[in-house]
Structure formats: structure tokens, C-alpha cells
Design a protein around this motif. Structure first.
Motif, PDB file in Angstrom:
ATOM      1  N   ALA A 192       0.820  -1.215   0.000  1.00 26.38           N
ATOM      2  CA  ALA A 192       0.000   0.000   0.000  1.00 26.38           C
ATOM      3  C   ALA A 192       0.852   1.262   0.000  1.00 26.38           C
ATOM      4  O   ALA A 192       0.459   2.287  -0.567  1.00 26.38           O
ATOM      5  N   ALA A 193       2.020   1.200   0.623  1.00 24.75           N
ATOM      6  CA  ALA A 193       2.856   2.387   0.773  1.00 24.75           C
ATOM      7  C   ALA A 193       3.698   2.696  -0.459  1.00 24.75           C
ATOM      8  O   ALA A 193       4.297   3.765  -0.538  1.00 24.75           O
ATOM      9  N   SER A 194       3.773   1.773  -1.419  1.00 25.06           N
ATOM     10  CA  SER A 194       4.658   1.953  -2.567  1.00 25.06           C
ATOM     11  C   SER A 194       3.897   1.900  -3.882  1.00 25.06           C
ATOM     12  O   SER A 194       3.204   0.918  -4.165  1.00 25.06           O
ATOM     13  N   SER A 195       4.067   2.940  -4.694  1.00 23.95           N
ATOM     14  CA  SER A 195       3.418   2.968  -6.001  1.00 23.95           C
ATOM     15  C   SER A 195       4.290   2.341  -7.090  1.00 23.95           C
ATOM     16  O   SER A 195       3.925   2.367  -8.270  1.00 23.95           O
ATOM     17  N   HIS A 196       5.452   1.782  -6.710  1.00 22.40           N
ATOM     18  CA  HIS A 196       6.318   1.162  -7.714  1.00 22.40           C
ATOM     19  C   HIS A 196       6.744  -0.255  -7.336  1.00 22.40           C
ATOM     20  O   HIS A 196       7.612  -0.823  -7.972  1.00 22.40           O
ATOM     21  N   SER A 197       6.117  -0.834  -6.288  1.00 27.43           N
ATOM     22  CA  SER A 197       6.491  -2.177  -5.833  1.00 27.43           C
ATOM     23  C   SER A 197       5.281  -3.089  -5.794  1.00 27.43           C
ATOM     24  O   SER A 197       4.169  -2.659  -5.462  1.00 27.43           O
ATOM     25  N   ALA A 198       5.511  -4.358  -6.116  1.00 27.92           N
ATOM     26  CA  ALA A 198       4.516  -5.408  -5.895  1.00 27.92           C
ATOM     27  C   ALA A 198       5.107  -6.405  -4.908  1.00 27.92           C
ATOM     28  O   ALA A 198       6.332  -6.561  -4.831  1.00 27.92           O
ATOM     29  N   ILE A 199       4.256  -7.072  -4.156  1.00 24.29           N
ATOM     30  CA  ILE A 199       4.682  -8.064  -3.176  1.00 24.29           C
ATOM     31  C   ILE A 199       4.355  -9.450  -3.714  1.00 24.29           C
ATOM     32  O   ILE A 199       3.218  -9.719  -4.116  1.00 24.29           O
ATOM     33  N   TYR A 200       5.368 -10.314  -3.728  1.00 25.93           N
ATOM     34  CA  TYR A 200       5.177 -11.696  -4.178  1.00 25.93           C
ATOM     35  C   TYR A 200       5.327 -12.632  -2.992  1.00 25.93           C
ATOM     36  O   TYR A 200       6.312 -12.589  -2.264  1.00 25.93           O
ATOM     37  N   ILE A 201       4.325 -13.492  -2.787  1.00 23.82           N
ATOM     38  CA  ILE A 201       4.308 -14.443  -1.677  1.00 23.82           C
ATOM     39  C   ILE A 201       4.289 -15.844  -2.275  1.00 23.82           C
ATOM     40  O   ILE A 201       3.247 -16.306  -2.752  1.00 23.82           O
ATOM     41  N   PRO A 202       5.438 -16.526  -2.305  1.00 26.16           N
ATOM     42  CA  PRO A 202       5.498 -17.847  -2.942  1.00 26.16           C
ATOM     43  C   PRO A 202       4.832 -18.926  -2.102  1.00 26.16           C
ATOM     44  O   PRO A 202       4.545 -18.727  -0.906  1.00 26.16           O
ATOM     45  N   VAL A 203       4.598 -20.055  -2.711  1.00 28.07           N
ATOM     46  CA  VAL A 203       4.087 -21.224  -1.987  1.00 28.07           C
ATOM     47  C   VAL A 203       5.262 -21.869  -1.251  1.00 28.07           C
ATOM     48  O   VAL A 203       6.299 -22.141  -1.856  1.00 28.07           O
ATOM     49  N   PRO A 204       5.139 -22.115   0.050  1.00 26.15           N
ATOM     50  CA  PRO A 204       6.246 -22.733   0.784  1.00 26.15           C
ATOM     51  C   PRO A 204       6.523 -24.160   0.302  1.00 26.15           C
ATOM     52  O   PRO A 204       5.631 -24.826  -0.236  1.00 26.15           O
ATOM     53  N   PRO A 205       7.757 -24.625   0.471  1.00 28.30           N
ATOM     54  CA  PRO A 205       8.070 -26.017   0.123  1.00 28.30           C
ATOM     55  C   PRO A 205       7.211 -26.983   0.944  1.00 28.30           C
ATOM     56  O   PRO A 205       6.824 -26.696   2.072  1.00 28.30           O
ATOM     57  N   GLY A 206       6.916 -28.104   0.355  1.00 27.90           N
ATOM     58  CA  GLY A 206       6.163 -29.123   1.066  1.00 27.90           C
ATOM     59  C   GLY A 206       4.668 -28.897   1.105  1.00 27.90           C
ATOM     60  O   GLY A 206       3.961 -29.568   1.867  1.00 27.90           O
ATOM     61  N   ALA A 207       4.171 -27.961   0.292  1.00 21.66           N
ATOM     62  CA  ALA A 207       2.732 -27.701   0.275  1.00 21.66           C
ATOM     63  C   ALA A 207       1.977 -28.881  -0.320  1.00 21.66           C
ATOM     64  O   ALA A 207       2.438 -29.517  -1.267  1.00 21.66           O
ATOM     65  N   HIS A 208       0.810 -29.161   0.233  1.00 21.88           N
ATOM     66  CA  HIS A 208       0.000 -30.284  -0.226  1.00 21.88           C
ATOM     67  C   HIS A 208      -1.358 -29.778  -0.715  1.00 21.88           C
ATOM     68  O   HIS A 208      -1.859 -28.755  -0.240  1.00 21.88           O
ATOM     69  N   PRO A 209      -1.988 -30.472  -1.645  1.00 23.54           N
ATOM     70  CA  PRO A 209      -3.338 -30.087  -2.073  1.00 23.54           C
ATOM     71  C   PRO A 209      -4.342 -30.312  -0.949  1.00 23.54           C
ATOM     72  O   PRO A 209      -4.103 -31.090  -0.028  1.00 23.54           O
ATOM     73  N   MET A 210      -5.447 -29.598  -1.034  1.00 22.28           N
ATOM     74  CA  MET A 210      -6.508 -29.723  -0.046  1.00 22.28           C
ATOM     75  C   MET A 210      -7.730 -30.324  -0.719  1.00 22.28           C
ATOM     76  O   MET A 210      -8.167 -29.852  -1.784  1.00 22.28           O
ATOM     77  N   ALA A 211      -8.267 -31.376  -0.125  1.00 23.20           N
ATOM     78  CA  ALA A 211      -9.436 -32.036  -0.698  1.00 23.20           C
ATOM     79  C   ALA A 211     -10.673 -31.168  -0.521  1.00 23.20           C
ATOM     80  O   ALA A 211     -10.855 -30.514   0.503  1.00 23.20           O
ATOM     81  N   SER A 212     -11.516 -31.148  -1.546  1.00 23.22           N
ATOM     82  CA  SER A 212     -12.771 -30.410  -1.477  1.00 23.22           C
ATOM     83  C   SER A 212     -13.826 -31.162  -2.263  1.00 23.22           C
ATOM     84  O   SER A 212     -13.536 -32.142  -2.954  1.00 23.22           O
TER      85      SER A 212
END
Length: 248
Positions: A67-87
Motif C-alpha cells: 500500500a505504501a509503494s506505487s512502484h512495488s509489488a509483493i510476491y508471496i510464494p508457496v512454501p516447500p512441502g505444500a500439499h493439495p486440499m481435498a474439497s
């Protein structure tokens, strides 16, 4: 690491992605910082953000950095070891998130090229997130949010969220407050579940086929301490935030 006025310092990796056609000049990757955060996109019924309480507080801070930066984006990667979730509609896999102010000019369709350019250069960096405020907002801010809601899109296996600066600040403050409420809500500790609030007002239901609707919490019984930059107080560790979808 925090500073005395309530702001939070965060270690990120800066990737220059200067584009003459937009205001975006860098992507700040959270890297392994949010190692207990897993975002499952909304399906026909519900999507989930599974995170530790400490991660949730950091996530709120990262939204405020965006929100504070008009020239930056924030990238949040998927952590290692992530598993699918049943639905009910099949397994859903966690996705990374990209968050930016709308005046950066970021479009979901830009992401594949930006992701390619991120690989060319990187610099370790510390950024300071603005201090959290109360998630309560006056009526005029709420009216502006109704007229200009946040946009939620899935593109190239990534969740892209863009919004006006004041709305990203608000979302960040809401996420921080949700993390704080886990420690204060006796229902969480007694039953392992508590409804924490409704986020439908942040996003445009007409802007996506799978609008996010509501958040609830399901923490585990482990304990953790709030990260530096906030109050030190023990709480349940893992927090599951459900994002129910009105799409059918």
C-alpha cells in the motif's frame, strides 16, 4: 524485527522489473518468510488461507508495504512441502500471491513476463512496514471501497490482488487484527474455531467468478509468540482462514 513505534521490519528479496509502460519497478519477494502460509484459491464453495498467527501478522505488514509503494509489488510464494486440499469439487493446490496498488499499472496478464524478469537479478533488502492501525474505518472510506473494491484474479497459477492504496492498508490492518484476535478469542482456545469477520466488502463480487466472502479461524493447539514489531503474547499457532465463495 520491529521498531519502537510499532512498525515491522521485514527481510525480502528485491527483483528489479522496470517497465517503461507502467509504474512498477520492482517485485519484493517474501521468500521463506511465510513458511507456514498456504493459500488455496476459492472453488465452488470455499477457499482457504492456512497460516500461523505469526505469518498472518507478517502478511498484514506486507499488504501495508504494498500500500505504501506505487512502484512495488509483493510476491508471496508457496512454501516447500505444500500439499493439495481435498474439497467437494476435487483437490485444490495452494497458489502464490502477487499484491500491488492499482496505480502501479499491474495487470494479471503481465505476470508471466514479470516472473521471467524476476530471475535476472535479485538483491536482499529490508523494508519497514507502516504500523498497523485499527481496522475500523469511517463511512467515507467505506463508501470509496464500495465504489472501488479490490480486484481478485487467478492468472498463470498465481492469485493477483490489486487495489487502491487505502484499501490495501485496510486489508493489511484487518489481517493484523484477525491475528491479534486469535489470542483474545476464548472460543478459539476452547473449540479450535471462531468466526473472525467478513471480507466480502474488500472485493468486487462482479469482478471474479469466485468472489471471496467470509473468513473463519481454525487454529491448532500449539503456541507461538507475536513477531518483533508488535506485542509479545502467546496464542494458538496455526490459523486457517476460510474464504467462502458465493459462486455456484
Amino acid at each position: 524485527m520491529g521498531v519502537g513505534d510499532g512498525r515491522m521490519r521485514l527481510r525480502v528479496t528485491s527483483h528489479p522489473v522496470a517497465d517503461p509502460g507502467s509504474g512498477l519497478s520492482r517485485i519484493l519477494s517474501a521468500g521463506p518468510m511465510l513458511r507456514n502460509t498456504f493459500v488455496h484459491p476459492p472453488n465452488y464453495q470455499v477457499g482457504y488461507l492456512n497460516a500461523s498467527r505469526a505469518d498472518l501478522l507478517r502478511l498484514g505488514a506486507l499488504f501495508r508495504v504494498a500500500a505504501a509503494s506505487s512502484h512495488s509489488a509483493i510476491y508471496i510464494p508457496v512454501p516447500p512441502g505444500a500439499h493439495p486440499m481435498a474439497s467437494a469439487s476435487g483437490d485444490t493446490h495452494p497458489m502464490p500471491m502477487l499484491v500491488a496498488r492499482e496505480d502501479t499499472g499491474l495487470r494479471p496478464s503481465d505476470w508471466p513476463d514479470l516472473r521471467h524478469r524476476m530471475r535476472r537479478a535479485s538483491v536482499p533488502l529490508r523494508v519497514t512496514a507502516p504500523a498497523a492501525r485499527s481496522p475500523d474505518r469511517p463511512d467515507d472510506v467505506r463508501r470509496r471501497a464500495d465504489r472501488h473494491p479490490a480486484r481478485f484474479a487467478e492468472y498463470a497459477a498465481t492469485i493477483v490482488i490489486t487495489a487502491r492504496a487505502e484499501l490495501l492498508f485496510w486489508i493489511g490492518d484487518w489481517l493484523t487484527a484477525a491475528g491479534d484476535r486469535v489470542a483474545q478469542d476464548p472460543r478459539v482456545h476452547q473449540h479450535g474455531e471462531s468466526f473472525l469477520g467478513d471480507m466480502v466488502g474488500f472485493f468486487d463480487p462482479g469482478g471474479t467468478d469466485q468472489p471471496m466472502h467470509a473468513f473463519s479461524a481454525t487454529p491448532s493447539n500449539r503456541s507461538s509468540t507475536r513477531p518483533a514489531g508488535g506485542n509479545s503474547e502467546h496464542s494458538s499457532d496455526n490459523l486457517r482462514l476460510g474464504m467462502s465463495s458465493s459462486a455456484g
